[in-house]
Design a protein around this motif. Sequence first.
Motif, short mmCIF file in Angstrom:
data_model
loop_
_atom_site.label_atom_id
_atom_site.label_comp_id
_atom_site.label_asym_id
_atom_site.label_seq_id
_atom_site.Cartn_x
_atom_site.Cartn_y
_atom_site.Cartn_z
N VAL A 60 0.84 -1.20 0.00
CA VAL A 60 0.00 0.00 0.00
C VAL A 60 0.88 1.26 0.00
N ALA A 61 1.92 1.26 0.84
CA ALA A 61 2.82 2.42 0.88
C ALA A 61 3.59 2.57 -0.43
N GLY A 62 4.01 1.47 -1.04
CA GLY A 62 4.72 1.53 -2.31
C GLY A 62 3.84 2.09 -3.42
N LEU A 63 2.60 1.63 -3.47
CA LEU A 63 1.67 2.19 -4.45
C LEU A 63 1.35 3.65 -4.14
N GLY A 64 1.36 3.98 -2.85
CA GLY A 64 1.18 5.37 -2.45
C GLY A 64 2.29 6.27 -2.96
N GLN A 65 3.50 5.73 -3.10
CA GLN A 65 4.60 6.51 -3.66
C GLN A 65 4.28 6.91 -5.10
N PHE A 66 3.77 5.95 -5.87
CA PHE A 66 3.40 6.27 -7.25
C PHE A 66 2.26 7.28 -7.28
N LEU A 67 1.26 7.07 -6.45
CA LEU A 67 0.12 7.97 -6.41
C LEU A 67 0.54 9.39 -6.05
N THR A 68 1.39 9.53 -5.04
CA THR A 68 1.82 10.88 -4.65
C THR A 68 2.68 11.53 -5.73
N THR A 69 3.44 10.73 -6.47
CA THR A 69 4.21 11.30 -7.58
C THR A 69 3.28 11.90 -8.62
N PHE A 70 2.25 11.17 -9.00
CA PHE A 70 1.29 11.69 -9.97
C PHE A 70 0.52 12.89 -9.42
N LEU A 71 0.14 12.83 -8.16
CA LEU A 71 -0.58 13.96 -7.56
C LEU A 71 0.28 15.21 -7.49
N LEU A 72 1.54 15.04 -7.13
CA LEU A 72 2.44 16.19 -7.06
C LEU A 72 2.68 16.78 -8.45
N THR A 73 2.80 15.93 -9.44
CA THR A 73 2.97 16.41 -10.82
C THR A 73 1.74 17.18 -11.27
N TRP A 74 0.56 16.64 -11.00
CA TRP A 74 -0.67 17.33 -11.36
C TRP A 74 -0.79 18.67 -10.64
N ALA A 75 -0.49 18.68 -9.34
CA ALA A 75 -0.58 19.91 -8.56
C ALA A 75 0.41 20.95 -9.06
N TYR A 76 1.62 20.51 -9.43
CA TYR A 76 2.62 21.45 -9.95
C TYR A 76 2.14 22.06 -11.27
N ALA A 77 1.64 21.23 -12.18
CA ALA A 77 1.16 21.74 -13.46
C ALA A 77 -0.01 22.70 -13.28
N ARG A 78 -0.90 22.37 -12.36
CA ARG A 78 -2.04 23.25 -12.09
C ARG A 78 -1.60 24.57 -11.48
N HIS A 79 -0.68 24.48 -10.53
CA HIS A 79 -0.17 25.70 -9.89
C HIS A 79 0.53 26.59 -10.92
N ALA A 80 1.33 25.97 -11.79
CA ALA A 80 2.03 26.74 -12.81
C ALA A 80 1.04 27.40 -13.75
N ARG A 81 0.02 26.66 -14.17
CA ARG A 81 -0.95 27.20 -15.11
C ARG A 81 -1.75 28.35 -14.50
N LEU A 82 -2.14 28.20 -13.23
CA LEU A 82 -3.00 29.20 -12.62
C LEU A 82 -2.26 30.39 -12.01
N ARG A 83 -1.03 30.19 -11.56
CA ARG A 83 -0.37 31.24 -10.78
C ARG A 83 0.91 31.81 -11.39
N ARG A 84 1.50 31.09 -12.38
CA ARG A 84 2.78 31.59 -12.88
C ARG A 84 2.83 31.77 -14.39
N ASP A 85 2.17 30.95 -15.16
CA ASP A 85 2.37 30.94 -16.60
C ASP A 85 2.08 32.28 -17.26
N ARG A 86 0.97 32.90 -16.92
CA ARG A 86 0.62 34.17 -17.56
C ARG A 86 1.64 35.25 -17.22
N ALA A 87 2.02 35.34 -15.96
CA ALA A 87 3.01 36.35 -15.56
C ALA A 87 4.36 36.07 -16.20
N ALA A 88 4.75 34.80 -16.28
CA ALA A 88 6.03 34.45 -16.89
C ALA A 88 6.00 34.73 -18.39
N LEU A 89 4.88 34.47 -19.05
CA LEU A 89 4.77 34.74 -20.47
C LEU A 89 4.85 36.23 -20.75
#
Length: 183
Positions: free
Chosen positions: A136-165
């Motif tokens: 369960v913990a090993g599969l949780g590692q994969f799940l948290t990797t995907f969740l962190l990637t999704w959260a990073y992409a969402r954060h970048a899109r909503l809070r940084r991309d327009r200002a950086a562009l």
Amino acid sequence: MQSSNGRAHGAGDGSGSPAERQEELGEASRDVRYEDPWYDALASGWGESDGAGAPAKAAVPAARTEADGAGPRARDVYVEVQRSEAFQEVRGRYRGFVVPGVTAFLLWYFGYVVTATTAPGFMARPVAGAVNVAMVAGLGQFLTTFLLTWAYARHARLRRDRAALELRWDTQELTRGARGGAS
């Protein structure tokens, strides 16, 4: 066809000289050019010999110099942008997400590794059937990797991309002006 190293295309067995292989291929193959983006590297003098068997020493072009003028130079534009409040805001938003996210993920990962090595009895406890805590913990590692990637992409899109562009656009406009309109 012939590659840039003198061997016929597909004849990598190493038998015979390039001249012998060229005779085997016939006169028509001399006119065929191998479509390789690096093929012209030899035409520019790189890697050719000077006739005595030693590699030719190609003259290294001088570093490009900025045009002497009263206007700002390109590097001054980048320094100015780096010191700007807009750039500091974008970097602050980036660090505000990445530092806590990486810290939390590394703590979770190393916690999993340490627990797996120091408490094998705990990790072997069954959760449901043949599934144990370690699975369960090993599969949780994969799940948290995907969740962190999704959260990073969402954060970048909503809070940084327009200002950086906008910042990048302004920087390119200022740099184009510093170079005298050249792109």
